[in-house]
Design an enzyme around this catalytic site. Structure first.
Site, PDB file in Angstrom:
ATOM      1  N   GLY A 214       2.089   2.263   3.226  1.00 20.27           N
ATOM      2  CA  GLY A 214       2.753   1.198   4.078  1.00 20.27           C
ATOM      3  C   GLY A 214       4.182   0.684   3.224  1.00 20.27           C
ATOM      4  O   GLY A 214       5.463   1.264   3.350  1.00 20.27           O
ATOM      5  N   CYS A 215       3.958  -0.226   2.335  1.00 24.91           N
ATOM      6  CA  CYS A 215       5.123  -0.808   1.715  1.00 24.91           C
ATOM      7  C   CYS A 215       5.659  -0.146   0.509  1.00 24.91           C
ATOM      8  O   CYS A 215       7.068  -0.268   0.264  1.00 24.91           O
ATOM      9  CB  CYS A 215       4.725  -2.230   1.014  1.00 24.91           C
ATOM     10  SG  CYS A 215       4.120  -3.356   2.290  1.00 24.91           S
ATOM     11  N   ILE A 216       5.105   0.861   0.081  1.00 23.83           N
ATOM     12  CA  ILE A 216       5.390   1.835  -1.160  1.00 23.83           C
ATOM     13  C   ILE A 216       6.284   2.851  -0.514  1.00 23.83           C
ATOM     14  O   ILE A 216       7.440   2.958  -0.682  1.00 23.83           O
ATOM     15  CB  ILE A 216       4.266   2.429  -1.766  1.00 23.83           C
ATOM     16  CG1 ILE A 216       3.487   1.288  -2.629  1.00 23.83           C
ATOM     17  CG2 ILE A 216       4.983   3.273  -2.790  1.00 23.83           C
ATOM     18  CD1 ILE A 216       4.308   0.637  -3.572  1.00 23.83           C
TER      19      ILE A 216
ATOM     20  N   SER B  84       0.717  -1.214  -0.121  1.00 24.88           N
ATOM     21  CA  SER B  84       0.008   0.044  -0.058  1.00 24.88           C
ATOM     22  C   SER B  84       1.009   1.005   0.107  1.00 24.88           C
ATOM     23  O   SER B  84       1.883   1.182   0.267  1.00 24.88           O
ATOM     24  CB  SER B  84      -0.943   0.031   1.323  1.00 24.88           C
ATOM     25  OG  SER B  84      -0.011  -0.115   2.390  1.00 24.88           O
TER      26      SER B  84
ATOM     27  N   SER C 195       9.593   1.102   1.000  1.00 25.24           N
ATOM     28  CA  SER C 195      10.375   0.759   0.010  1.00 25.24           C
ATOM     29  C   SER C 195      11.222   1.986  -0.520  1.00 25.24           C
ATOM     30  O   SER C 195      12.253   1.960  -0.871  1.00 25.24           O
ATOM     31  CB  SER C 195       9.801  -0.017  -0.828  1.00 25.24           C
ATOM     32  OG  SER C 195       9.436  -1.152  -0.194  1.00 25.24           O
TER      33      SER C 195
END
Length: 218
Positions: free
Chosen positions: A154-156, A151, A159
């Site tokens: 979150g992960c975007i 998401s 990262s």
């Protein structure tokens, strides 16, 4: 000007939101576009943001393949008892559904990896944390990381932060990332664009990849 435009102008005035631009050697990173986020009834189902982003990413994936750039996918997978999930699983108990025997951890059918495309299993938000992603990209001499997936908050975002910290030019096509709700999605796009990478249009990325394709065939 909108409130967003005023805020963006204020950030630029104070020395934020510089441009990193595209480099010479890109890779496409497809982060957690797995069935857990697109399957109705899944505790992690995130419509319409994530399914919309999956659809927008289809032409981008096709363009990346045409340009013959490295393509790497990530999924999230845990042991059946969640012992490898640490505090993250404690904070987000729905992640316990993501075990090796669950169909929810598979990449969505619309973006199914080809045999020569790498799929990395991760445990935490960042695609870099606890994985071999950075070493793999460095070995491939990648300098630009195009990120799509979920998401955004979150992960975007995680990262993107790690990608920048590992020395990669981070590019996020805004149509190709999604979240559970518009407010965290938009706030994190703004923050990524202000500090960690360039948030651009899908059309801009497609134009860049098309130029790469032409350089391969010419």
């Amino acid at each position: 000007m909108t409130d967003y435009d005023h805020l963006a102008a204020d950030y630029r005035q104070h020395g934020l939101a510089g441009r990193v631009g595209f480099g010479q050697s890109p890779a496409l990173l497809v982060i957690d576009f797995i069935k857990a986020y697109t399957t109705p009834g899944s505790p992690l189902y995130a419509a319409p943001g994530v399914p919309d982003a999956v659809r927008a990413s289809q032409p981008l994936l096709a363009a990346a393949r045409a340009a013959a750039i490295p393509i790497i996918f990530t999924t999230v997978v845990y042991a059946s008892d969640g012992r490898d999930g640490g505090i993250f699983i404690q904070k987000v108990p729905a992640l316990r559904q993501l075990t090796h025997d669950s169909p929810l951890v598979a990449i969505v059918d619309e973006l199914r990896p080809q045999p020569n495309e790498l799929v990395i299993e991760k445990k935490y938000a960042s695609a870099f944390f606890g994985t071999h992603l950075a070493a793999t990209l460095t070995a491939m001499r990648v300098d630009t990381l195009i990120m799509v997936g979920c998401s955004t908050s979150g992960c975007i975002r995680a990262s993107a932060v790690d990608g920048m910290q590992h020395g990669f030019r981070v590019i996020v096509p805004r149509e190709c990332v999604g979240d559970r709700a518009p407010e965290p999605h938009l706030a994190n796009l703004f923050d990524i664009d202000s500090k960690y990478g360039d948030v651009v249009s899908l059309a801009e990325v497609l134009t860049y990849l098309e130029r790469l394709s032409h350089s391969i065939t010419s």
